[in-house]
Design a protein around this motif. Sequence first.
Motif, PDB file in Angstrom:
ATOM      1  N   ALA A  65      11.826  10.580 -17.284  1.00  0.00           N
ATOM      2  CA  ALA A  65      11.507  11.730 -18.134  1.00  0.00           C
ATOM      3  C   ALA A  65      11.887  13.052 -17.475  1.00  0.00           C
ATOM      4  O   ALA A  65      12.324  13.996 -18.152  1.00  0.00           O
ATOM      5  CB  ALA A  65      10.014  11.722 -18.473  1.00  0.00           C
ATOM      6  N   PHE A  66      11.726  13.136 -16.171  1.00  0.00           N
ATOM      7  CA  PHE A  66      12.089  14.339 -15.417  1.00  0.00           C
ATOM      8  C   PHE A  66      13.512  14.776 -15.755  1.00  0.00           C
ATOM      9  O   PHE A  66      13.791  15.970 -15.926  1.00  0.00           O
ATOM     10  CB  PHE A  66      11.943  14.033 -13.918  1.00  0.00           C
ATOM     11  N   PHE A  67      14.417  13.820 -15.864  1.00  0.00           N
ATOM     12  CA  PHE A  67      15.836  14.147 -16.009  1.00  0.00           C
ATOM     13  C   PHE A  67      16.197  14.569 -17.426  1.00  0.00           C
ATOM     14  O   PHE A  67      17.232  15.201 -17.633  1.00  0.00           O
ATOM     15  CB  PHE A  67      16.681  12.956 -15.562  1.00  0.00           C
ATOM     16  N   TYR A  68      15.369  14.241 -18.411  1.00  0.00           N
ATOM     17  CA  TYR A  68      15.597  14.749 -19.766  1.00  0.00           C
ATOM     18  C   TYR A  68      15.510  16.276 -19.764  1.00  0.00           C
ATOM     19  O   TYR A  68      16.277  16.959 -20.451  1.00  0.00           O
ATOM     20  CB  TYR A  68      14.584  14.164 -20.746  1.00  0.00           C
ATOM     21  N   GLY A  69      14.547  16.803 -19.024  1.00  0.00           N
ATOM     22  CA  GLY A  69      14.442  18.250 -18.897  1.00  0.00           C
ATOM     23  C   GLY A  69      15.448  18.825 -17.923  1.00  0.00           C
ATOM     24  O   GLY A  69      15.976  19.926 -18.112  1.00  0.00           O
ATOM     25  N   TYR A  70      15.737  18.076 -16.899  1.00  0.00           N
ATOM     26  CA  TYR A  70      16.590  18.548 -15.809  1.00  0.00           C
ATOM     27  C   TYR A  70      17.991  18.907 -16.304  1.00  0.00           C
ATOM     28  O   TYR A  70      18.584  19.888 -15.854  1.00  0.00           O
ATOM     29  CB  TYR A  70      16.657  17.453 -14.741  1.00  0.00           C
ATOM     30  N   VAL A  71      18.539  18.108 -17.212  1.00  0.00           N
ATOM     31  CA  VAL A  71      19.906  18.365 -17.668  1.00  0.00           C
ATOM     32  C   VAL A  71      19.970  19.587 -18.587  1.00  0.00           C
ATOM     33  O   VAL A  71      21.057  20.157 -18.770  1.00  0.00           O
ATOM     34  CB  VAL A  71      20.506  17.139 -18.396  1.00  0.00           C
ATOM     35  N   LEU A  72      18.861  20.009 -19.166  1.00  0.00           N
ATOM     36  CA  LEU A  72      18.878  21.097 -20.145  1.00  0.00           C
ATOM     37  C   LEU A  72      19.133  22.460 -19.521  1.00  0.00           C
ATOM     38  O   LEU A  72      19.693  23.354 -20.175  1.00  0.00           O
ATOM     39  CB  LEU A  72      17.555  21.129 -20.918  1.00  0.00           C
ATOM     40  N   THR A  73      18.720  22.648 -18.262  1.00  0.00           N
ATOM     41  CA  THR A  73      18.810  23.978 -17.648  1.00  0.00           C
ATOM     42  C   THR A  73      19.925  24.100 -16.611  1.00  0.00           C
ATOM     43  O   THR A  73      20.017  25.114 -15.929  1.00  0.00           O
ATOM     44  CB  THR A  73      17.466  24.344 -16.998  1.00  0.00           C
ATOM     45  N   GLN A  74      20.778  23.101 -16.506  1.00  0.00           N
ATOM     46  CA  GLN A  74      21.867  23.168 -15.529  1.00  0.00           C
ATOM     47  C   GLN A  74      22.844  24.300 -15.854  1.00  0.00           C
ATOM     48  O   GLN A  74      23.080  25.187 -15.026  1.00  0.00           O
ATOM     49  CB  GLN A  74      22.610  21.834 -15.487  1.00  0.00           C
ATOM     50  N   LEU A  75      23.428  24.271 -17.027  1.00  0.00           N
ATOM     51  CA  LEU A  75      24.424  25.284 -17.387  1.00  0.00           C
ATOM     52  C   LEU A  75      23.807  26.666 -17.575  1.00  0.00           C
ATOM     53  O   LEU A  75      24.351  27.651 -17.050  1.00  0.00           O
ATOM     54  CB  LEU A  75      25.185  24.843 -18.637  1.00  0.00           C
ATOM     55  N   LEU A  77       8.993  19.001 -18.421  1.00  0.00           N
ATOM     56  CA  LEU A  77       8.897  20.409 -18.045  1.00  0.00           C
ATOM     57  C   LEU A  77       9.204  20.612 -16.562  1.00  0.00           C
ATOM     58  O   LEU A  77       9.828  21.614 -16.177  1.00  0.00           O
ATOM     59  CB  LEU A  77       7.497  20.945 -18.374  1.00  0.00           C
ATOM     60  N   GLU A  78       8.783  19.674 -15.711  1.00  0.00           N
ATOM     61  CA  GLU A  78       9.150  19.750 -14.295  1.00  0.00           C
ATOM     62  C   GLU A  78      10.664  19.733 -14.131  1.00  0.00           C
ATOM     63  O   GLU A  78      11.225  20.478 -13.327  1.00  0.00           O
ATOM     64  CB  GLU A  78       8.531  18.578 -13.528  1.00  0.00           C
ATOM     65  N   GLY A  79      11.316  18.865 -14.895  1.00  0.00           N
ATOM     66  CA  GLY A  79      12.770  18.795 -14.828  1.00  0.00           C
ATOM     67  C   GLY A  79      13.429  20.079 -15.286  1.00  0.00           C
ATOM     68  O   GLY A  79      14.416  20.533 -14.683  1.00  0.00           O
ATOM     69  N   ILE A  80      12.888  20.699 -16.339  1.00  0.00           N
ATOM     70  CA  ILE A  80      13.421  21.970 -16.821  1.00  0.00           C
ATOM     71  C   ILE A  80      13.332  23.032 -15.727  1.00  0.00           C
ATOM     72  O   ILE A  80      14.272  23.802 -15.496  1.00  0.00           O
ATOM     73  CB  ILE A  80      12.668  22.420 -18.088  1.00  0.00           C
ATOM     74  N   GLY A  81      12.192  23.071 -15.032  1.00  0.00           N
ATOM     75  CA  GLY A  81      12.019  24.039 -13.953  1.00  0.00           C
ATOM     76  C   GLY A  81      12.960  23.800 -12.791  1.00  0.00           C
ATOM     77  O   GLY A  81      13.578  24.731 -12.260  1.00  0.00           O
ATOM     78  N   GLU A  82      13.096  22.541 -12.414  1.00  0.00           N
ATOM     79  CA  GLU A  82      13.903  22.227 -11.231  1.00  0.00           C
ATOM     80  C   GLU A  82      15.403  22.185 -11.533  1.00  0.00           C
ATOM     81  O   GLU A  82      16.226  22.204 -10.619  1.00  0.00           O
ATOM     82  CB  GLU A  82      13.449  20.887 -10.648  1.00  0.00           C
ATOM     83  N   GLY A  83      15.774  22.163 -12.813  1.00  0.00           N
ATOM     84  CA  GLY A  83      17.185  22.055 -13.173  1.00  0.00           C
ATOM     85  C   GLY A  83      18.032  23.229 -12.732  1.00  0.00           C
ATOM     86  O   GLY A  83      19.254  23.108 -12.619  1.00  0.00           O
TER      87      GLY A  83
END
Length: 497
Positions: A107-117, A163-169
């Motif tokens: 689940a972490f990575f679902y958010g993580y990919v959203l904020t890369q670009l 949400l953690e993934g979004i922050g760390e992305g």
Amino acid sequence: MPSEDVILKSGNDDKVEVEIVKPPPGVGTWISARYGLGYLAFFGFVNVYALRVNLSVAILSMVNSSYLVPTNHANVSDVCPASSNQANHTGGEFNWDSNQRSLVLGAFFYGYVLTQLPGGYLASRFGGKLLLGGGVLCTSLLTLLTPIAAQTSFAFLIVVRILEGIGEGVTFPAMHAIWGAWAPAMERTRLTALTYAGLHLGTVIAQPISGILCASNVMGGWPSAFYIFGIIGVIWCVIWFLLAQNYPSQCKWISKEELSYIESHVERAKSFKVPWKEIAMSKPLWAISVAHFCNNWGFYTLLTCLPTYLKDVLRFDITQDGFIAALPYLMSWISCNLAGIIADKIRAKAWLTTTLTRKVFNTVAFVFPAGFLLGAGYVGCNRVLAVTFICLATLFSAFSFAGFNPNHIDLSPRFAGILMGITNTWGNIPGFVSPLVVGAFTENNPSQHQWLYVFYIAAAVYVFGAIFYIVFASGVEQEWNRIPSEDEEEERNLLKE
């Protein structure tokens, strides 16, 4: 162009790589402002990965394994006998099956990919300091909330992990943008390797400590793995906000000699216009994207699922599991730093061009892990040999930090954060896909035979990535990175008219 180790021949598009001199006396290396930034960022990425991987170990204590493991598990012939000191840990409070456990891990990575670009764009335009620190702070606070979320509902836990993934992305694109402004060409590899070596040490620290905390009664057992690393992450963020700077000119303790050296070898853009079309059509960037995806498939397969493999197949005790799972990343931490130093030495001595250096190190980083992962699948219940092969796989995999990983800055120091955001988006799709693949193969039969399929897939992905990178990669600064002079800009405007 004096700021990079790449120039363009005038009059045509032929690109020629040249080497520049090493830092002049008085600038300093290991004791300097730019390396001080590297040390601070290194500890930041220790926290980034500690916050990410603690769940991989904690979940073994969170889940009721008697519910997780199918009833025919005892009849599977190729599951190893329990180690002599393995305790019977079946009393977790959550009745999650393999698919649910894979969803929690991914689940972490679902958010993580959203904020890369978006993270890469914002960092390249405004600087990466606040973005990186804010991302880690967000993840740290949400990590403190994780035990409450898990005990509230499965859905709440999934939302918190996303949400953690979004922050760390934003962290990797932000750091690449910072090094695009701080790192002279001949020090790019070692500075980025120094920084990102933190992710390996973070794994080395977090996995065994999480295992110990989960097996103890500190703060209720497994919740302590989230509370302790969350608090440490918040403390690091405060230090980062106080000491880090986006650009060398903003640093209060940098020497005049070092500032002059960096600014003469790193050109800072006066305007910000992103050549999106040229970036999208860049074959070298696609080579990095494919390599990033393929590398992370193997990396995340081990990062998120290795503790499960050690417990369910090799039958290590939970307190041993974290220590054993951390060993491969200790090897990676060592080889990552060595690869960075060796690669920059090769480039500085002009033994190989930047392009060939990147391709050689990247090939080693992909081909050797493919072979060792397959070997780990064929050693049966020889725990020592299986762990040894996995350690060797991750040791050589870390050579990618002298391969594709710093390659974004070679292509375009100005837009390095954006390029990292693009390739890291592709690179982190395996973060949520690979646990699902592992779960699909091992849900009803978590045996060596089923895990062999997992290793086959990882090896095939590694080999494909190695070949694609060899064919299309480049270490040459791309023309669209260049900042046109006033005369060139005036000439272009006249042609448009």
